[in-house]
Design a protein around this motif. Structure first.
Motif, PDB file in Angstrom:
ATOM      1  N   SER A   9       0.825  -1.206   0.000  1.00  0.00           N
ATOM      2  CA  SER A   9       0.000   0.000   0.000  1.00  0.00           C
ATOM      3  C   SER A   9       0.856   1.251   0.000  1.00  0.00           C
ATOM      4  N   ARG A  10       1.949   1.221   0.759  1.00  0.00           N
ATOM      5  CA  ARG A  10       2.835   2.385   0.802  1.00  0.00           C
ATOM      6  C   ARG A  10       3.515   2.624  -0.538  1.00  0.00           C
ATOM      7  N   ASP A  11       3.677   1.563  -1.312  1.00  0.00           N
ATOM      8  CA  ASP A  11       4.334   1.694  -2.613  1.00  0.00           C
ATOM      9  C   ASP A  11       3.406   2.241  -3.690  1.00  0.00           C
ATOM     10  N   LEU A  12       2.096   2.297  -3.414  1.00  0.00           N
ATOM     11  CA  LEU A  12       1.147   2.692  -4.447  1.00  0.00           C
ATOM     12  C   LEU A  12       1.390   4.094  -5.003  1.00  0.00           C
ATOM     13  N   PRO A  13       1.686   5.108  -4.175  1.00  0.00           N
ATOM     14  CA  PRO A  13       1.964   6.427  -4.767  1.00  0.00           C
ATOM     15  C   PRO A  13       3.142   6.404  -5.741  1.00  0.00           C
ATOM     16  N   THR A  14       4.185   5.657  -5.403  1.00  0.00           N
ATOM     17  CA  THR A  14       5.333   5.550  -6.306  1.00  0.00           C
ATOM     18  C   THR A  14       4.940   4.826  -7.580  1.00  0.00           C
ATOM     19  N   ALA A  15       4.150   3.750  -7.421  1.00  0.00           N
ATOM     20  CA  ALA A  15       3.701   3.008  -8.599  1.00  0.00           C
ATOM     21  C   ALA A  15       2.832   3.886  -9.496  1.00  0.00           C
ATOM     22  N   ARG A  40       2.132   7.055 -14.547  1.00  0.00           N
ATOM     23  CA  ARG A  40       1.924   8.323 -15.254  1.00  0.00           C
ATOM     24  C   ARG A  40       3.095   8.645 -16.190  1.00  0.00           C
ATOM     25  N   ARG A  41       4.294   8.249 -15.795  1.00  0.00           N
ATOM     26  CA  ARG A  41       5.454   8.537 -16.639  1.00  0.00           C
ATOM     27  C   ARG A  41       5.418   7.775 -17.956  1.00  0.00           C
ATOM     28  N   SER A  81      -4.633   3.177 -12.332  1.00  0.00           N
ATOM     29  CA  SER A  81      -5.771   3.170 -13.243  1.00  0.00           C
ATOM     30  C   SER A  81      -5.745   1.947 -14.143  1.00  0.00           C
ATOM     31  N   GLY A  82      -6.947   1.447 -14.460  1.00  0.00           N
ATOM     32  CA  GLY A  82      -7.080   0.390 -15.457  1.00  0.00           C
ATOM     33  C   GLY A  82      -7.390   0.941 -16.838  1.00  0.00           C
ATOM     34  N   ASP A  83      -7.424   2.274 -16.960  1.00  0.00           N
ATOM     35  CA  ASP A  83      -7.591   2.926 -18.266  1.00  0.00           C
ATOM     36  C   ASP A  83      -6.217   3.283 -18.818  1.00  0.00           C
ATOM     37  N   TRP A  84      -6.141   3.356 -20.142  1.00  0.00           N
ATOM     38  CA  TRP A  84      -4.859   3.722 -20.732  1.00  0.00           C
ATOM     39  C   TRP A  84      -5.056   4.469 -22.043  1.00  0.00           C
ATOM     40  N   THR A 125      -2.161  -2.216 -17.934  1.00  0.00           N
ATOM     41  CA  THR A 125      -1.931  -0.970 -18.665  1.00  0.00           C
ATOM     42  C   THR A 125      -0.441  -0.775 -18.930  1.00  0.00           C
ATOM     43  N   SER A 126       0.410  -1.235 -18.008  1.00  0.00           N
ATOM     44  CA  SER A 126       1.850  -1.175 -18.250  1.00  0.00           C
ATOM     45  C   SER A 126       2.227  -2.109 -19.392  1.00  0.00           C
ATOM     46  N   TRP A 127       1.544  -3.238 -19.451  1.00  0.00           N
ATOM     47  CA  TRP A 127       1.749  -4.168 -20.571  1.00  0.00           C
ATOM     48  C   TRP A 127       1.326  -3.513 -21.887  1.00  0.00           C
ATOM     49  N   LEU A 128       0.199  -2.803 -21.850  1.00  0.00           N
ATOM     50  CA  LEU A 128      -0.246  -2.075 -23.040  1.00  0.00           C
ATOM     51  C   LEU A 128       0.786  -1.038 -23.477  1.00  0.00           C
ATOM     52  N   ALA A 129       1.369  -0.350 -22.491  1.00  0.00           N
ATOM     53  CA  ALA A 129       2.361   0.680 -22.819  1.00  0.00           C
ATOM     54  C   ALA A 129       3.546   0.098 -23.577  1.00  0.00           C
ATOM     55  N   GLY A 130       3.783  -1.207 -23.395  1.00  0.00           N
ATOM     56  CA  GLY A 130       4.872  -1.854 -24.115  1.00  0.00           C
ATOM     57  C   GLY A 130       4.629  -1.955 -25.611  1.00  0.00           C
TER      58      GLY A 130
END
Length: 326
Positions: free
Chosen positions: A106-112, A117-118, A142-145, A174-179
């Motif tokens: 949970s603490r890692d979520l802001p970093t993720a 976003r990047r 987000s699950g949107d991309w 969505t990270s997979w989509l970004a690939g």
């Protein structure tokens, strides 16, 4: 896990040696050399006096409630009593460790969220066309991309995708989509390749998507809708908006995916808009009522989502400027 040998004399220590016989015992002076990601078990006074940052279960005497309270305020994971140690401490420790890892996630979520976003493209101007977007997750991820890129000198490929469900799994896709950035050369190629990979990997998620490509010379925009709602919109001054509904399944449901392509003439001062279903959330009524209210606001340029939403919102606008060479 590590048991930190207490610095004070404790008559209960012999029992602890038996209960924690399988845990590595470490002298207090060697704490800083231990793995900081492991769970520590330590006397409450040693924890308070030395203030290490590692996750720690503290043990206090039964009349040291104030010390226990102070240790919790300093970040201790749990507190035990020397006179009443658990008979099965490993079961308890496993529960504590599991909860600790969940909290760390949970603490890692802001970093993720920042990393996600990047991966988004930067808003950009391609000749007469401005690509602008809104990306507003309901939580951190987000699950949107959204993505777009230049295929060649005159063609821009773009898409908006909505992964089924919510949570970390959907956002990871969505990270997979970004690939796929710059790995497709047409809307058909993108949609069919993504569908093939979803079926092959058996991810048990489906993705709705609107993908398209605009020709900067001919001002024609090609568009494919793979099971996505709301439909794509073409808004042109002085004309009724065009609405492009889907006749296709979402991606990841069938190998035999059939898609239909529509062609839009992008006149000067017109805009092509695609959005996720989260854009409907600010409006009351049934889904059709919500869509009509969204359409009215988009036509008037008045879409302003609230700061807190119940679903992820993504929206991409492709706007052709007033300058025209028709």
């Amino acid at each position: 896990m590590y048991f930190i040998y207490p610095s004070r004399e404790l008559r209960q220590l012999d029992k602890a040696l038996i209960l924690f016989a399988d845990i590595e015992w470490v002298k207090l002076t060697l704490v800083e050399m231990c793995d900081p990601n492991q769970i520590y078990i330590a006397d409450v006074h040693d924890f308070l006096n030395h203030q290490w940052d590692c996750p720690t279960v503290v043990i206090a005497l039964e009349d040291e409630g104030a010390a226990l309270s102070q240790a919790w305020q300093k970040g201790a994971l749990a507190g035990w009593i020397w006179e009443d140690l658990p008979e099965q401490p490993f079961d308890k420790l496993q529960q504590i460790e599991a909860q600790y890892k969940r909290n760390q996630d949970s603490r890692d979520l802001p970093t993720a969220a920042e990393l996600q976003r990047r991966l988004l493209p930067s808003p950009e101007q391609f000749q007469q066309y401005q690509f602008k977007y809104l990306f507003q997750p309901t939580a951190y991820l987000s699950g949107d991309w959204i993505d777009f890129w230049q295929v060649d000198e005159h063609k821009i490929l773009f898409y908006l995708a909505d992964v089924s469900g919510h949570g970390v799994t959907s956002s990871l896709l969505t990270s997979w989509l970004a690939g796929f950035h710059k790995r497709a050369h047409s809307p058909e190629h993108l949609v069919l390749k993504l569908n093939e990979m979803l079926i092959k990997e058996n991810i048990e998620k489906h993705i709705t998507m609107i993908a398209g490509m605009i020709d900067l010379e001919s001002h024609q925009l090609q568009c494919i809708n793979a099971g996505h709602f709301p439909p794509a919109l073409h808004i042109c001054k002085g004309q009724e908006p065009q609405i492009f509904h889907s006749s296709s399944f979402p991606l990841g449901l069938t190998e035999d995916l059939k898609v239909e392509k529509v062609v839009v003439d992008m006149h000067a001062e017109s805009q092509f808009i695609i959005c996720s279903d989260g854009a409907l959330e600010p409006y009351k009524g049934g889904i059709n009522d919500q869509f009509q209210l969204l359409l009215q606001d988009l036509q008037a340029g008045n879409f302003n989502p609230p700061a807190q939403v119940n679903d992820d919102i993504a929206m991409l606008k492709i706007i052709r400027s007033a300058e025209s060479h028709d």
